[in-house]
Every structure is written in C-alpha cells, then in structure tokens.
Design a protein around this motif. Structure first.
Motif, short mmCIF file in Angstrom:
data_model
loop_
_atom_site.label_atom_id
_atom_site.label_comp_id
_atom_site.label_asym_id
_atom_site.label_seq_id
_atom_site.Cartn_x
_atom_site.Cartn_y
_atom_site.Cartn_z
N ALA A 101 9.08 16.28 53.23
CA ALA A 101 9.68 15.84 54.53
C ALA A 101 9.35 16.71 55.42
CB ALA A 101 11.08 15.85 54.29
N ASP A 102 9.01 18.17 55.22
CA ASP A 102 8.98 19.21 56.13
C ASP A 102 7.37 18.73 56.57
OD1 ASP A 102 11.21 20.38 55.89
OD2 ASP A 102 10.42 21.96 54.43
N ARG A 103 6.41 18.56 56.03
CA ARG A 103 5.13 18.15 56.49
C ARG A 103 5.14 16.88 57.26
NH1 ARG A 103 3.23 18.17 51.96
NH2 ARG A 103 2.89 15.81 51.34
N ARG A 104 5.90 15.95 56.78
CA ARG A 104 5.91 14.58 57.76
C ARG A 104 6.67 14.98 59.19
NH1 ARG A 104 3.62 10.15 58.78
NH2 ARG A 104 5.03 8.58 59.32
N ILE A 105 7.86 15.80 59.06
CA ILE A 105 8.57 15.98 60.40
C ILE A 105 7.60 16.96 61.32
CG2 ILE A 105 10.44 17.24 61.22
CD1 ILE A 105 11.97 16.52 58.71
N ASP A 106 7.01 17.79 60.85
CA ASP A 106 6.09 18.58 61.50
C ASP A 106 5.00 17.59 62.20
OD1 ASP A 106 7.22 20.93 60.87
OD2 ASP A 106 5.66 21.41 59.48
N GLU A 107 4.24 16.77 61.51
CA GLU A 107 3.56 15.68 61.97
C GLU A 107 4.04 14.75 63.11
OE1 GLU A 107 2.00 13.71 58.78
OE2 GLU A 107 0.97 15.11 57.83
#
Length: 325
Positions: free
Chosen positions: A133-139
């Motif tokens: 989720a964190d990686r996706r949110i950053d993107e």
C-alpha cells in the motif's frame, strides 16, 4: 511502476475464458432502474471495448449517475444485467469491484486525515499489505500531483479533491475506471490536467467510462460516445455515427451570398429558405448548389459564397436533447 496482478489472477477470480463478449470490458443488457414508478434508467444496453475511452453524454438528470451506480455495483438494477470483463456485477459484486475503479462526482474524504492517510485507509478494502500500500500510495500521489502535500484534506480545493479521488480510484490498479463528471467545477488548468491524465491512462490500457454533460470535453478524449436522455440511450457509436443517428432529417443546408440584396430564389428542390439581405440559408433534400448558381447567373448576379454547411455534433445534440440549437 503501477502494481501488477499475478498471471493467474483471472482464474483465481473465477472469470470465464473464451466468452464471445471477451473484448467488451463493460456490457449492459436492458439495464433499468425504477424509483416510485418512474424509470430513471430505461432499458440501457451498451458495450465498451477493452482499452477504450467511452464518453457517456447527457444533461443533468438524464440518468448518467444512476447508470454508473448500477454498473459499479452501488445501485441494484430493477431489471437487466451489467458485466465488467464478463463478471456479472449483481451476482459477483466483490469480483467486479476488484477490477473496477470509480471517481464519483463530488467525492468526499475524512477531512481530518491527510491524503496519504485517506488512501491508506481505502487500501485496506483491497487487501494490500502495508508495504504494498505504501509503495502504491507513493506512486499515485506523485502521479496525481499531490506528492509532499501533508495538509488535512478538509482544506483541499476542488481540484485537489478531484486528484485525490482519482488516486483513490486507482489504488487497486483497476482494469476499468469510471469517472462521473470528473472536470465539473475545475478551473481551466485543472480541466487540461485531467484531460492529459485520461489520455495517459488510456495509453496504459485502462478502459475508461467518462460521464459528462459537457460535449466539448467528451469529444476531446473519447472516440466512441453514448447519449442518454430521460433515462434512455438514444444513440451510441463514433461521434459521426451519433450525429447521423440524432439528426432529425436528411436535409442539406446551403448558404449562398451575393453582393447587394439577394432576391428570393425559385430553384426547384428548395424545401425552406431564410433571407437576410445578401445571404440566404437554404434547406434542400439534395445538394443543389449548381442549380442555385445557374439561377443567379441567369439573373446577372455574382455569387460571392456558395457552400454546404454541415451541422456540428453540438448543434445536433442541443437540438435533440434540449430542443434548441
């Protein structure tokens, strides 16, 4: 990088293979919604191909939002069926939601949370791990132009809320994205930004269902459109096909101008004509420009302009839906 699904995703979700409708990412069959005896949506059947940006056009109150609500599984149809990539939405709502993103008109967020916190909350509905989720949110925050914004969403402008709403709609990397009036209330810069985002998402292979009452916006981003009025789908296809379907007659419009005052024309084939000093607007069943030119030549008049005028899609749309051009 956008989150990618594993190769066996389709089989794990129970999505059928080999269906003849496989190229239709969105499909409805006689979709109907009745409220208190009134058909808000009346037997709407449409198909949207994979990777297509489809414009769903109609005036406010025509049934656009209700139709989208049924397709995304928020409203139960009174009659008919709707499918997302061959998943019947009412029978398999969770399967459909996993491959669907939705940006509604007037989206709301928890006002005391930041953009990141709101997205983190919504990511839990799709079973994303914290790291994923964190990686996706950053993107996504970078993609929609909200990277580094740490203020609470209660203080967001309309444009910022729309961009965050788009990030939320993309959190599950959907195959199909529904956007209901996404540019409504945005300033010109925000409209252009959303237009670019829609084109970019289409280039990434997303199927986009773009609802609007603004014809010019739909024409700029959509190859195929559907027009809904009073709950009924009155035309669908390419913009040229829709224009032909909506035109009330097959008459040709001809504009003729001469120096000085134009006399009333007697050319055979004229159905109706209006005159304004040196100019006439002629309506005829066929292109009779040669005949008009001959008549004016016999009267010793010089023709300064003689042309066929094609009505625009906007002219036809306004005449059909609102009753005036």
């Amino acid at each position: 990088m956008i989150y990618q699904r594993s190769p066996d995703y389709r089989s794990r979700q129970g999505i059928r293979h080999g269906c003849p409708e496989a190229n239709h990412m969105i499909r409805t069959e006689n979709l109907t919604k009745v409220y208190n005896g009134v058909r808000a949506v009346d037997s709407v059947s449409l198909n949207v191909g994979k990777g297509e940006v489809f414009g769903f056009l109609g005036p406010n109150g025509s049934g656009k939002t209700t139709t989208i609500g049924m397709i995304v599984g928020l409203i139960e149809p009174s009659e008919g069926k709707c499918f997302i990539n061959d998943v019947e939405v009412t029978r398999n709502p969770l399967q459909a939601k996993k491959i669907t993103g939705y940006l509604p008109d007037g989206i709301g967020f928890y006002p005391t949370l930041t953009a990141r916190q709101n997205l983190k909350y919504f990511s839990k509905f799709y079973g994303l791990s914290d790291a994923e989720a964190d990686r996706r949110i950053d993107e996504l925050l970078e993609y929609v132009g909200l990277k580094g914004v740490t203020t609470q969403t209660g203080g967001f402008s309309r444009g910022m809320r729309q961009r965050l709403g788009l990030a939320q709609a993309l959190i599950n990397d959907p195959q199909v994205l529904f956007m209901d009036e996404p540019t409504n209330g945005l300033d010109p810069q925000g409209v252009v930004q959303f237009r670019h985002i829609i084109s970019d998402l289409a280039g990434k292979g997303k199927t986009i269902f773009f609802s609007s009452h603004i014809l010019s916006e739909v024409q700029l981003v959509c190859k195929n459109i559907g027009v809904i009025s009073k709950g009924k789908l009155i035309a669908s296809g390419t913009t040229d096909e829709v224009k032909r379907k909506l035109q009330k007659d097959d008459l040709v419009t001809i504009v003729v101008k001469v120096p000085g005052k134009l006399p009333e024309l007697k050319t055979p084939g004229i159905v109706e004509a209006s005159y304004n000093c040196s100019t006439a607007t002629i309506r005829a069943r066929t292109d009779i420009r040669d005949e008009i030119s001959d008549e004016l030549f016999r009267q010793g008049l010089h023709v300064s302009e003689l042309k066929v005028v094609e009505p625009s899609l906007e002219d036809v749309f306004l005449e059909t839906v609102y009753g005036s051009a």
